[in-house]
Design an enzyme around this catalytic site. Structure first.
Site, PDB file in Angstrom:
ATOM      1  N   ASP A   6      51.991  38.329  41.989  1.00  0.00           N
ATOM      2  CA  ASP A   6      51.977  36.892  42.315  1.00  0.00           C
ATOM      3  C   ASP A   6      53.365  36.254  42.267  1.00  0.00           C
ATOM      4  O   ASP A   6      53.489  35.045  42.438  1.00  0.00           O
ATOM      5  CB  ASP A   6      51.107  36.138  41.299  1.00  0.00           C
ATOM      6  N   LYS A  27      50.045  27.796  40.746  1.00  0.00           N
ATOM      7  CA  LYS A  27      49.383  27.913  42.053  1.00  0.00           C
ATOM      8  C   LYS A  27      47.869  27.892  41.877  1.00  0.00           C
ATOM      9  O   LYS A  27      47.331  28.163  40.796  1.00  0.00           O
ATOM     10  CB  LYS A  27      49.790  29.197  42.779  1.00  0.00           C
TER      11      LYS A  27
HETATM   12  O1  C5P Z   1      50.593  42.582  39.639  1.00  0.00           O
HETATM   13  P1  C5P Z   1      50.102  42.106  38.308  1.00  0.00           P
HETATM   14  O2  C5P Z   1      50.853  42.719  37.168  1.00  0.00           O
HETATM   15  O3  C5P Z   1      50.038  40.612  38.215  1.00  0.00           O
HETATM   16  O4  C5P Z   1      48.608  42.613  38.206  1.00  0.00           O
HETATM   17  C1  C5P Z   1      47.908  42.708  36.997  1.00  0.00           C
HETATM   18  C2  C5P Z   1      46.748  43.678  37.149  1.00  0.00           C
HETATM   19  O5  C5P Z   1      45.772  43.141  38.056  1.00  0.00           O
HETATM   20  C3  C5P Z   1      47.139  45.011  37.758  1.00  0.00           C
HETATM   21  O6  C5P Z   1      47.508  45.929  36.761  1.00  0.00           O
HETATM   22  C4  C5P Z   1      45.872  45.459  38.463  1.00  0.00           C
HETATM   23  O7  C5P Z   1      44.973  46.038  37.541  1.00  0.00           O
HETATM   24  C5  C5P Z   1      45.251  44.146  38.912  1.00  0.00           C
HETATM   25  N1  C5P Z   1      45.554  43.824  40.314  1.00  0.00           N
HETATM   26  C6  C5P Z   1      44.946  44.522  41.334  1.00  0.00           C
HETATM   27  N2  C5P Z   1      45.215  44.193  42.634  1.00  0.00           N
HETATM   28  C7  C5P Z   1      46.072  43.199  42.939  1.00  0.00           C
HETATM   29  C8  C5P Z   1      46.704  42.456  41.904  1.00  0.00           C
HETATM   30  C9  C5P Z   1      46.411  42.806  40.600  1.00  0.00           C
HETATM   31  O8  C5P Z   1      44.157  45.429  41.088  1.00  0.00           O
HETATM   32  N3  C5P Z   1      46.286  42.881  44.218  1.00  0.00           N
END
Ligand code: C5P
Length: 285
Positions: A137, A11
């Protein structure tokens, strides 16, 4: 069905506005997702041993619990009392930790693939819940839609019926960026206050490429550039070539230029190839 091969696309974020930091440490955001035709492929083969095995030639792809497809398989085994295992053969084309959500897309593909080969008969609601448990995501890729608006952590999806199919030239510098670090550096006082996403969607529906180009936006840019200042040069280089608009995708380092046609994309790719190792021509999928 005991085996199945599925595509797992990447994406781009045409728009990413961070709204606030939540008590759970995540950030609420509004983002416009575009599915693109740069894709991995995953072959799922059920096995009777109960083991979860990942096969991938790419050196940066973890073969154990660090890989989101592994976590999906374990979660589904646990929740549904599944005794079978799975061999997952990943053909990796999407650069790793680049802002293109390759790992998250693989996780969504694993939810779909394992649902079929293990005969789970999951509802859409269950799939979306599992997606949110493995990453912000992931949910977007469960929908067969080229465009969607993501809210919450990015996991709340509203698909958008937009006929536009865009061309991009995509430069992926060979460095890894971690979302956690990029979000940690964010200065919320400096992030965007107004919300232009509806205007962007309006011009996207009209296929007004130059207006869409002007409205590309990513609130994570300042943190990305704090961590890797030279990435500003990649953006500048694309701007100098004359693309319609340029932005980082997600938490970077992938930078994409919006271009008017496949011909233009190929021309820019040839020029950028002289300086950057990973340059792709991609299109909305
Ligand atoms: O959800 P995901 O594991 O992909 O996110 C990785 C890191 O990115 C999270 O641990 C967080 O620190 C940060 N993040 C965030 N806000 C979001 C998505 C991700 O702070 N909306």
């Amino acid at each position: 069905m005991s085996s199945l091969t599925l595509q797992s696309p990447a994406k781009l974020n045409l728009y990413l506005k961070v709204i606030n930091k939540r008590p759970d440490g995540y950030h609420n955001l509004t983002t416009l997702f575009e599915r693109i035709d740069l894709a991995d492929q995953i072959r799922f083969v059920a096995n009777a041993t109960g083991k979860i095995r990942i096969f991938c030639r790419h050196p940066q792809v973890p073969r154990g619990p660090k890989n989101l497809v592994y976590r999906v398989a374990r979660l589904l085994q646990d929740r549904h009392g599944i005794k079978q295992g799975v061999d997952m053969h990943i053909t990796k084309r999407i650069p790793v930790a680049a802002g293109l959500a390759g790992g998250s897309s693989n996780a969504a593909t694993a939810i779909k693939g394992l649902n079929k080969i293990w005969g789970l008969k999951l509802t859409r609601r269950q799939m979306v819940d599992y997606a949110a448990q493995v990453g912000s995501d992931v949910a977007f890729f469960l929908y067969e839609s080229s465009w969607a608006l993501g809210t919450g952590r990015g996991e709340r999806i509203r698909t958008l019926a937009i006929p536009a199919r865009l061309w991009h030239v995509l430069v992926v510098p060979r460095i890894k960026m971690y979302s956690r670090e990029v979000f940690t550096r964010l200065n919320l006082e400096l992030t965007k206050k107004d919300d232009d996403v509806s205007i962007l969607i309006h011009y996207l529906k009209k296929n007004s490429i130059s207006m869409v180009g002007n409205l590309l936006f990513n609130d994570l840019q300042s943190s990305i550039l704090q961590i890797r200042p030279p990435l500003a040069l990649v953006k500048e280089r694309l701007q100098t070539l004359g693309v319609q608009g340029v932005s980082f995708s997600g938490s970077g380092p992938a930078v994409f230029g919006l271009v008017a046609s496949r011909t233009e994309a190929n021309k820019f790719r040839a020029l950028l190839k002289k300086r950057y190792a990973q340059v792709f021509v991609v299109r909305t999928l």
